[in-house]
Design a protein around this motif. Structure first.
Motif, short mmCIF file in Angstrom:
data_model
loop_
_atom_site.label_atom_id
_atom_site.label_comp_id
_atom_site.label_asym_id
_atom_site.label_seq_id
_atom_site.Cartn_x
_atom_site.Cartn_y
_atom_site.Cartn_z
N SER A 70 13.63 17.72 -21.48
CA SER A 70 12.87 17.41 -20.27
C SER A 70 13.80 17.59 -19.07
O SER A 70 15.02 17.76 -19.23
N TYR A 71 13.23 17.55 -17.87
CA TYR A 71 14.05 17.68 -16.67
C TYR A 71 13.61 16.65 -15.64
O TYR A 71 12.43 16.31 -15.53
N HIS A 72 14.58 16.13 -14.92
CA HIS A 72 14.36 15.04 -13.97
C HIS A 72 15.12 15.34 -12.70
O HIS A 72 16.35 15.50 -12.73
N LEU A 73 14.41 15.45 -11.57
CA LEU A 73 15.03 15.73 -10.27
C LEU A 73 14.81 14.53 -9.36
O LEU A 73 13.68 14.09 -9.17
N THR A 74 15.89 13.98 -8.81
CA THR A 74 15.81 12.83 -7.92
C THR A 74 16.44 13.17 -6.57
O THR A 74 17.20 14.15 -6.44
N VAL A 75 16.16 12.34 -5.57
CA VAL A 75 16.73 12.56 -4.23
C VAL A 75 17.19 11.24 -3.63
O VAL A 75 16.49 10.24 -3.70
N LYS A 76 18.38 11.27 -3.06
CA LYS A 76 18.89 10.14 -2.30
C LYS A 76 18.81 10.49 -0.81
O LYS A 76 19.27 11.56 -0.40
N GLU A 77 18.23 9.59 -0.03
CA GLU A 77 18.18 9.76 1.41
C GLU A 77 19.32 8.93 2.01
O GLU A 77 19.39 7.72 1.82
N ILE A 78 20.19 9.60 2.73
CA ILE A 78 21.39 8.95 3.25
C ILE A 78 21.38 8.99 4.78
O ILE A 78 21.34 10.07 5.38
N TRP A 79 21.37 7.79 5.36
CA TRP A 79 21.36 7.64 6.81
C TRP A 79 22.60 6.87 7.24
O TRP A 79 22.91 5.82 6.68
N ASP A 80 23.31 7.40 8.24
CA ASP A 80 24.50 6.72 8.78
C ASP A 80 25.47 6.32 7.67
O ASP A 80 26.07 5.23 7.71
N GLY A 81 25.61 7.19 6.68
CA GLY A 81 26.56 6.95 5.61
C GLY A 81 26.11 6.00 4.53
O GLY A 81 26.87 5.69 3.61
N LYS A 82 24.84 5.55 4.58
CA LYS A 82 24.34 4.61 3.59
C LYS A 82 23.12 5.17 2.86
O LYS A 82 22.26 5.80 3.48
N ILE A 83 23.06 4.95 1.55
CA ILE A 83 21.90 5.38 0.76
C ILE A 83 20.78 4.39 1.00
O ILE A 83 20.89 3.20 0.68
N VAL A 84 19.68 4.87 1.59
CA VAL A 84 18.56 3.98 1.91
C VAL A 84 17.43 4.10 0.89
O VAL A 84 16.55 3.23 0.84
N SER A 85 17.43 5.16 0.10
CA SER A 85 16.41 5.29 -0.95
C SER A 85 16.91 6.25 -2.02
O SER A 85 17.74 7.13 -1.75
N ASP A 86 16.42 6.05 -3.23
CA ASP A 86 16.74 6.92 -4.37
C ASP A 86 15.46 7.07 -5.17
O ASP A 86 15.06 6.16 -5.89
N THR A 87 14.77 8.20 -5.01
CA THR A 87 13.44 8.37 -5.57
C THR A 87 13.35 9.62 -6.43
O THR A 87 14.20 10.51 -6.37
N THR A 88 12.29 9.68 -7.21
CA THR A 88 12.05 10.82 -8.10
C THR A 88 11.24 11.90 -7.41
O THR A 88 10.21 11.61 -6.77
N VAL A 89 11.69 13.12 -7.52
CA VAL A 89 10.91 14.28 -7.06
C VAL A 89 9.98 14.72 -8.19
O VAL A 89 8.79 14.89 -7.99
#
Length: 212
Positions: A70-89
């Motif tokens: 299987s394959y799993h793609l995720t994304v981290k949104e980084i604002w001002d040097g901090k990870i504010v979310s980590d979600t699945t694409v």
């Protein structure tokens, strides 16, 4: 003059990526390989993509051990040097059709189309075999975002059964001489989650892939 220098750096950097498109085929585990093609071989289409501010990338993974995974793609949104979310694409195991949940071939192809929109969103479409996923992410008011292939630029390890950095959607680093550079960021190694603090980047997206 500053604008001319910025454009020149962007052209040099992008030209380097285009030169890699038929060469970015490297092996980092016993048989997992990645090939990347940027933009388009068609000059007219490439011109249109550039004019519209669209990033277009074709990724091809190959390896006998891809079969059944299987394959799993995720994304981290980084604002001002901090990870504010980590979600699945996309998580193929959660797809409703069983035939889409695991790979039946030793080759896996995906395409990514992305653009900064007028309402300050990063619109991204991930095209997989027989289906696609479109996502929108908040962004700042800047047309300087660029989609980068981290595996190519930083020569990062890709492997089975554990997450690896694949893509980043970044703003450039402004050097002391005022020149904007994307390559300085994209080729800076694996300390990727700290780019915001290191380069003073307001915002970027960081994508991780996993085959299992």
């Amino acid at each position: 003059m500053k604008r001319i220098l910025n454009i020149t750096v962007a052209i040099v950097c992008f030209s380097g990526l285009l030169a890699q498109q038929n060469e970015s085929n490297f092996e980092t585990t016993p048989d997992l390989k990645l090939e990347t093609e940027y933009a388009s071989d068609n000059v007219e289409i490439s011109d249109i993509l550039s004019f519209e501010g669209i990033d277009y990338m074709k990724l091809t993974f190959s390896g006998e051990d891809l079969r059944g995974k299987s394959y799993h793609l995720t994304v981290k949104e980084i604002w001002d040097g901090k990870i504010v979310s980590d979600t699945t694409v996309i998580d193929s195991k959660s797809l409703g059709f069983k035939q889409f949940q695991t790979l039946s071939d030793s080759v896996f192809k995906m395409r990514v189309v992305s653009k900064h929109t007028d309402d300050n969103q990063l619109k991204m479409t991930f095209k997989f075999p027989r289906f696609s996923v479109t996502k929108n992410y908040d962004a700042i008011d800047s047309e300087n975002y660029s989609l980068r292939n981290l595996a190519d630029e930083s020569n990062l390890e890709i492997s089975y059964n554990k997450s690896f950095y694949l893509l980043a959607y970044i703003l450039p680093y402004e050097r002391e001489d005022g020149i904007l550079s994307w390559c300085d960021v994209g080729s800076s190694g694996n300390d990727i989650e700290n780019w915001g603090a290191k380069f003073g980047i307001k915002h970027y997206l960081l994508f991780e892939m996993k085959f299992e």
